[in-house]
Design a protein around this motif. Structure first.
Motif, PDB file in Angstrom:
ATOM      1  N   ALA A 207       0.827  -1.217   0.000  1.00  0.00           N
ATOM      2  CA  ALA A 207       0.000   0.000   0.000  1.00  0.00           C
ATOM      3  C   ALA A 207       0.856   1.260   0.000  1.00  0.00           C
ATOM      4  CB  ALA A 207      -0.926  -0.015   1.212  1.00  0.00           C
ATOM      5  N   GLU A 208       1.976   1.235   0.678  1.00  0.00           N
ATOM      6  CA  GLU A 208       2.844   2.410   0.754  1.00  0.00           C
ATOM      7  C   GLU A 208       3.358   2.845  -0.610  1.00  0.00           C
ATOM      8  OE1 GLU A 208       4.558   1.470   5.262  1.00  0.00           O
ATOM      9  OE2 GLU A 208       5.739   0.963   3.487  1.00  0.00           O
ATOM     10  N   HIS A 209       3.359   1.942  -1.572  1.00  0.00           N
ATOM     11  CA  HIS A 209       3.869   2.260  -2.903  1.00  0.00           C
ATOM     12  C   HIS A 209       2.793   2.138  -3.986  1.00  0.00           C
ATOM     13  CE1 HIS A 209       8.058   2.601  -1.565  1.00  0.00           C
ATOM     14  NE2 HIS A 209       7.739   1.642  -0.711  1.00  0.00           N
ATOM     15  N   GLY A 210       1.525   2.132  -3.540  1.00  0.00           N
ATOM     16  CA  GLY A 210       0.418   2.172  -4.491  1.00  0.00           C
ATOM     17  C   GLY A 210       0.047   0.841  -5.111  1.00  0.00           C
ATOM     18  N   PHE A 211       0.437  -0.259  -4.464  1.00  0.00           N
ATOM     19  CA  PHE A 211       0.124  -1.578  -5.006  1.00  0.00           C
ATOM     20  C   PHE A 211      -0.888  -2.311  -4.132  1.00  0.00           C
ATOM     21  CE2 PHE A 211       4.503  -0.760  -6.528  1.00  0.00           C
ATOM     22  CZ  PHE A 211       4.287  -0.890  -7.896  1.00  0.00           C
ATOM     23  N   THR A 212      -1.472  -3.341  -4.701  1.00  0.00           N
ATOM     24  CA  THR A 212      -2.374  -4.219  -3.961  1.00  0.00           C
ATOM     25  C   THR A 212      -1.877  -5.657  -4.109  1.00  0.00           C
ATOM     26  OG1 THR A 212      -3.859  -4.678  -5.825  1.00  0.00           O
ATOM     27  CG2 THR A 212      -4.303  -2.684  -4.521  1.00  0.00           C
TER      28      THR A 212
ATOM     29  N   SER B 266      -3.104  -7.983  -5.697  1.00  0.00           N
ATOM     30  CA  SER B 266      -3.250  -8.489  -7.065  1.00  0.00           C
ATOM     31  C   SER B 266      -2.041  -8.165  -7.935  1.00  0.00           C
ATOM     32  CB  SER B 266      -4.513  -7.916  -7.709  1.00  0.00           C
ATOM     33  OG  SER B 266      -4.419  -6.499  -7.830  1.00  0.00           O
ATOM     34  N   ASP B 267      -1.202  -7.210  -7.509  1.00  0.00           N
ATOM     35  CA  ASP B 267      -0.004  -6.879  -8.272  1.00  0.00           C
ATOM     36  C   ASP B 267       1.129  -7.867  -8.032  1.00  0.00           C
ATOM     37  OD1 ASP B 267      -0.821  -4.362  -9.559  1.00  0.00           O
ATOM     38  OD2 ASP B 267      -0.962  -3.618  -7.499  1.00  0.00           O
ATOM     39  N   LEU B 268       1.029  -8.652  -6.972  1.00  0.00           N
ATOM     40  CA  LEU B 268       2.050  -9.660  -6.697  1.00  0.00           C
ATOM     41  C   LEU B 268       2.021 -10.743  -7.768  1.00  0.00           C
ATOM     42  CD1 LEU B 268       1.454 -10.168  -2.860  1.00  0.00           C
ATOM     43  CD2 LEU B 268       3.448  -9.048  -3.896  1.00  0.00           C
ATOM     44  N   ARG B 269       3.187 -11.277  -8.115  1.00  0.00           N
ATOM     45  CA  ARG B 269       3.267 -12.374  -9.064  1.00  0.00           C
ATOM     46  C   ARG B 269       3.635 -13.683  -8.359  1.00  0.00           C
ATOM     47  NH1 ARG B 269       0.553  -9.525 -11.177  1.00  0.00           N
ATOM     48  NH2 ARG B 269       0.792  -8.385 -13.141  1.00  0.00           N
ATOM     49  N   THR B 270       3.527 -13.686  -7.044  1.00  0.00           N
ATOM     50  CA  THR B 270       3.716 -14.925  -6.306  1.00  0.00           C
ATOM     51  C   THR B 270       2.541 -15.859  -6.584  1.00  0.00           C
ATOM     52  OG1 THR B 270       2.679 -13.799  -4.436  1.00  0.00           O
ATOM     53  CG2 THR B 270       5.070 -13.996  -4.393  1.00  0.00           C
ATOM     54  N   PRO B 271       2.761 -17.161  -6.629  1.00  0.00           N
ATOM     55  CA  PRO B 271       1.641 -18.081  -6.799  1.00  0.00           C
ATOM     56  C   PRO B 271       0.816 -18.150  -5.521  1.00  0.00           C
ATOM     57  CG  PRO B 271       3.657 -19.305  -6.425  1.00  0.00           C
ATOM     58  CD  PRO B 271       4.057 -17.864  -6.561  1.00  0.00           C
ATOM     59  N   PRO B 272      -0.498 -18.273  -5.622  1.00  0.00           N
ATOM     60  CA  PRO B 272      -1.314 -18.423  -4.408  1.00  0.00           C
ATOM     61  C   PRO B 272      -0.855 -19.641  -3.615  1.00  0.00           C
ATOM     62  CG  PRO B 272      -2.696 -17.951  -6.299  1.00  0.00           C
ATOM     63  CD  PRO B 272      -1.323 -18.231  -6.840  1.00  0.00           C
TER      64      PRO B 272
ATOM     65  N   MET C 246       1.829 -16.556   0.377  1.00  0.00           N
ATOM     66  CA  MET C 246       3.017 -17.244  -0.115  1.00  0.00           C
ATOM     67  C   MET C 246       4.248 -16.676   0.591  1.00  0.00           C
ATOM     68  SD  MET C 246       5.725 -17.528  -2.417  1.00  0.00           S
ATOM     69  CE  MET C 246       6.503 -19.021  -3.000  1.00  0.00           C
ATOM     70  N   ASN C 247       5.194 -17.518   0.975  1.00  0.00           N
ATOM     71  CA  ASN C 247       6.275 -17.095   1.872  1.00  0.00           C
ATOM     72  C   ASN C 247       7.191 -16.013   1.308  1.00  0.00           C
ATOM     73  OD1 ASN C 247       9.086 -18.476   1.015  1.00  0.00           O
ATOM     74  ND2 ASN C 247       7.433 -19.879   0.503  1.00  0.00           N
ATOM     75  N   CYS C 248       7.155 -15.787   0.003  1.00  0.00           N
ATOM     76  CA  CYS C 248       8.013 -14.772  -0.619  1.00  0.00           C
ATOM     77  C   CYS C 248       7.306 -13.436  -0.845  1.00  0.00           C
ATOM     78  CB  CYS C 248       8.548 -15.280  -1.957  1.00  0.00           C
ATOM     79  SG  CYS C 248       9.506 -16.794  -1.861  1.00  0.00           S
ATOM     80  N   SER C 249       6.111 -13.263  -0.291  1.00  0.00           N
ATOM     81  CA  SER C 249       5.344 -12.053  -0.610  1.00  0.00           C
ATOM     82  C   SER C 249       6.036 -10.776  -0.134  1.00  0.00           C
ATOM     83  CB  SER C 249       3.931 -12.134  -0.037  1.00  0.00           C
ATOM     84  OG  SER C 249       3.943 -12.203   1.381  1.00  0.00           O
ATOM     85  N   GLY C 250       6.799 -10.846   0.955  1.00  0.00           N
ATOM     86  CA  GLY C 250       7.525  -9.656   1.409  1.00  0.00           C
ATOM     87  C   GLY C 250       8.591  -9.237   0.416  1.00  0.00           C
ATOM     88  N   LYS C 251       9.318 -10.216  -0.118  1.00  0.00           N
ATOM     89  CA  LYS C 251      10.337  -9.938  -1.134  1.00  0.00           C
ATOM     90  C   LYS C 251       9.697  -9.339  -2.377  1.00  0.00           C
ATOM     91  CE  LYS C 251      11.882 -13.244  -3.846  1.00  0.00           C
ATOM     92  NZ  LYS C 251      12.589 -14.476  -4.303  1.00  0.00           N
ATOM     93  N   HIS C 252       8.592  -9.898  -2.802  1.00  0.00           N
ATOM     94  CA  HIS C 252       7.924  -9.412  -4.005  1.00  0.00           C
ATOM     95  C   HIS C 252       7.343  -8.015  -3.794  1.00  0.00           C
ATOM     96  CE1 HIS C 252       7.754 -13.029  -6.785  1.00  0.00           C
ATOM     97  NE2 HIS C 252       8.410 -13.463  -5.718  1.00  0.00           N
ATOM     98  N   ALA C 253       6.814  -7.745  -2.595  1.00  0.00           N
ATOM     99  CA  ALA C 253       6.312  -6.400  -2.305  1.00  0.00           C
ATOM    100  C   ALA C 253       7.449  -5.387  -2.406  1.00  0.00           C
ATOM    101  CB  ALA C 253       5.690  -6.370  -0.908  1.00  0.00           C
ATOM    102  N   ALA C 254       8.621  -5.756  -1.905  1.00  0.00           N
ATOM    103  CA  ALA C 254       9.774  -4.860  -1.985  1.00  0.00           C
ATOM    104  C   ALA C 254      10.255  -4.694  -3.427  1.00  0.00           C
ATOM    105  CB  ALA C 254      10.903  -5.385  -1.102  1.00  0.00           C
ATOM    106  N   MET C 255      10.183  -5.749  -4.225  1.00  0.00           N
ATOM    107  CA  MET C 255      10.558  -5.649  -5.631  1.00  0.00           C
ATOM    108  C   MET C 255       9.632  -4.678  -6.370  1.00  0.00           C
ATOM    109  SD  MET C 255      11.556  -9.551  -6.764  1.00  0.00           S
ATOM    110  CE  MET C 255      13.142 -10.274  -6.321  1.00  0.00           C
TER     111      MET C 255
ATOM    112  N   ALA D  26       8.046  -2.218  -5.001  1.00  0.00           N
ATOM    113  CA  ALA D  26       8.372  -0.882  -4.508  1.00  0.00           C
ATOM    114  C   ALA D  26       9.579  -0.313  -5.235  1.00  0.00           C
ATOM    115  CB  ALA D  26       8.624  -0.934  -3.002  1.00  0.00           C
ATOM    116  N   ALA D  27      10.590  -1.144  -5.479  1.00  0.00           N
ATOM    117  CA  ALA D  27      11.775  -0.679  -6.208  1.00  0.00           C
ATOM    118  C   ALA D  27      11.409  -0.266  -7.631  1.00  0.00           C
ATOM    119  CB  ALA D  27      12.841  -1.776  -6.228  1.00  0.00           C
ATOM    120  N   CYS D  28      10.465  -0.982  -8.233  1.00  0.00           N
ATOM    121  CA  CYS D  28      10.004  -0.612  -9.582  1.00  0.00           C
ATOM    122  C   CYS D  28       9.322   0.750  -9.565  1.00  0.00           C
ATOM    123  CB  CYS D  28       9.048  -1.673 -10.119  1.00  0.00           C
ATOM    124  SG  CYS D  28       9.839  -3.247 -10.510  1.00  0.00           S
TER     125      CYS D  28
END
Length: 320
Positions: A98-103, A105-111, A135-144, A146-148
């Motif tokens: 949310a801090e970077h305008g994503f939800t 649904s923007d994650l590409r981690t598999p459910p 999914m256990n990698c959702s924090g990494k993907h959220a940060a990715m 944010a970097a974008c």
């Protein structure tokens, strides 16, 4: 028809003992580094490339900092995490999106369900279903993501190996390990996965704990060590080790990969050849003891009972 190629069979690192009878073995490769970075002990072939899986996450997190992302504390730890899916993990991952305008649904981690079995049971009992955020990698993907957003990079293609962010990660993995990545695959979360050797992995972790204050590598190591429950969870060996061994940096990976560095530069990395996670605790504990680490946490990590009729009838134990 014969082949001139020689097949190297990895040595037995752990054995499965039931009712006093050895009923199975887990083979693999391992390396221990001395404080100066030289190889102190090895088993199998630790110079062969492997996929470190989530043991690469500290390097991925450092690349995010190099991309200009302002992360620290729990957020940086979660960016390097294979989290258990506990409520505090999910809450922070949602905040980071949310801090970077994503939800979500923007994650590409598999459910997926929470990684921790006890947490998954609680989640399912409450009516939960597989989601991208759990999914256990959702924090990494959220940060990715944010970097974008920070750099104006396309967030829809952030998992493409040719994406600017993934090229930065490749550079970081190569610089930290001191190796050229020979193979780029796809990890379970969908992110590009860079192969390096176990020696390179151990040296990468060693470089992070010895890096100068304020560098991206040291920032990642410090955040992970200060907030290990965000790196793993409340019931996980990585958390126990970083909580109870001062200065230790620890990160497991899927397919039974583990890397650890100690504050003085001692380090280890191993992979169980068959990918069995049940052998990891005994092998990790034996490797830690060989590096001179003792204490209740080592025994706790080593303890891997086998049950029969609901009672303890054996164990998985290190065999090296």
């Amino acid at each position: 028809m014969t082949s001139s190629a020689t097949t190297v069979i990895p040595p037995v690192l752990a054995e499965v003992v039931r009712s006093g009878f050895v009923e199975g073995h887990h083979r693999g490769s391992l390396v221990l580094l001395a404080p100066d970075g030289t190889v102190e002990m090895s088993a199998g072939d630790p110079t062969a490339p492997v996929f470190p899986r989530s043991s690469n996450k500290p390097m991925q997190a450092a690349a995010l900092l190099r991309a200009g992302l302002d992360l620290s504390g729990e957020r940086l730890a979660l960016a390097a995490a294979s989290h258990s899916g506990e409520p505090f993990h999910l809450d922070l991952a949602r905040k980071m999106l949310a801090e970077h305008g994503f939800t979500e649904s923007d994650l590409r981690t598999p459910p997926d369900l929470p990684l921790d079995p006890a947490e998954a049971e609680t989640y399912l009992a409450a009516g939960g279903v597989r989601e991208r955020i759990t999914m256990n990698c959702s924090g990494k993907h959220a940060a990715m993501l944010a970097a974008c957003a920070l750099n104006g990079w396309d967030p829809a293609s952030y998992l493409d190996p040719q994406h600017p962010l993934q090229r930065l990660i490749l550079d970081e993995v190569q610089a930290a390990s001191g190796e050229t990545v020979p193979v780029v695959g796809t990890d379970g979360c969908g992110a590009p996965l860079m192969a390096i050797s176990l020696v390179g992995l151990a040296r990468a972790f060693r470089s992070y704990v010895l890096a100068g204050p304020g560098t991206p590598q040291r920032q990642v190591a410090d955040a992970m060590r200060a907030h290990p429950e965000y790196v793993a969870g409340t019931r996980r060996p990585d958390t126990w080790l970083m909580r109870e061994v001062p200065g230790a940096l620890s990160k497991m990976g899927a397919e039974a990969v583990q890397a650890v560095a100690l504050a003085d530069g001692r380090a280890l990395a191993f992979k169980i050849d068959d990918g069995s996670g049940r052998a990891m605790g005994p092998v990790l504990a034996r490797a830690l003891r060989m590096l001179g680490v003792e204490g209740p946490v080592v025994g706790r990590i080593a303890d891997t009972p086998l049950l029969g009729g609901g009672e303890r009838v054996g164990e998985i134990r290190a065999a090296f």
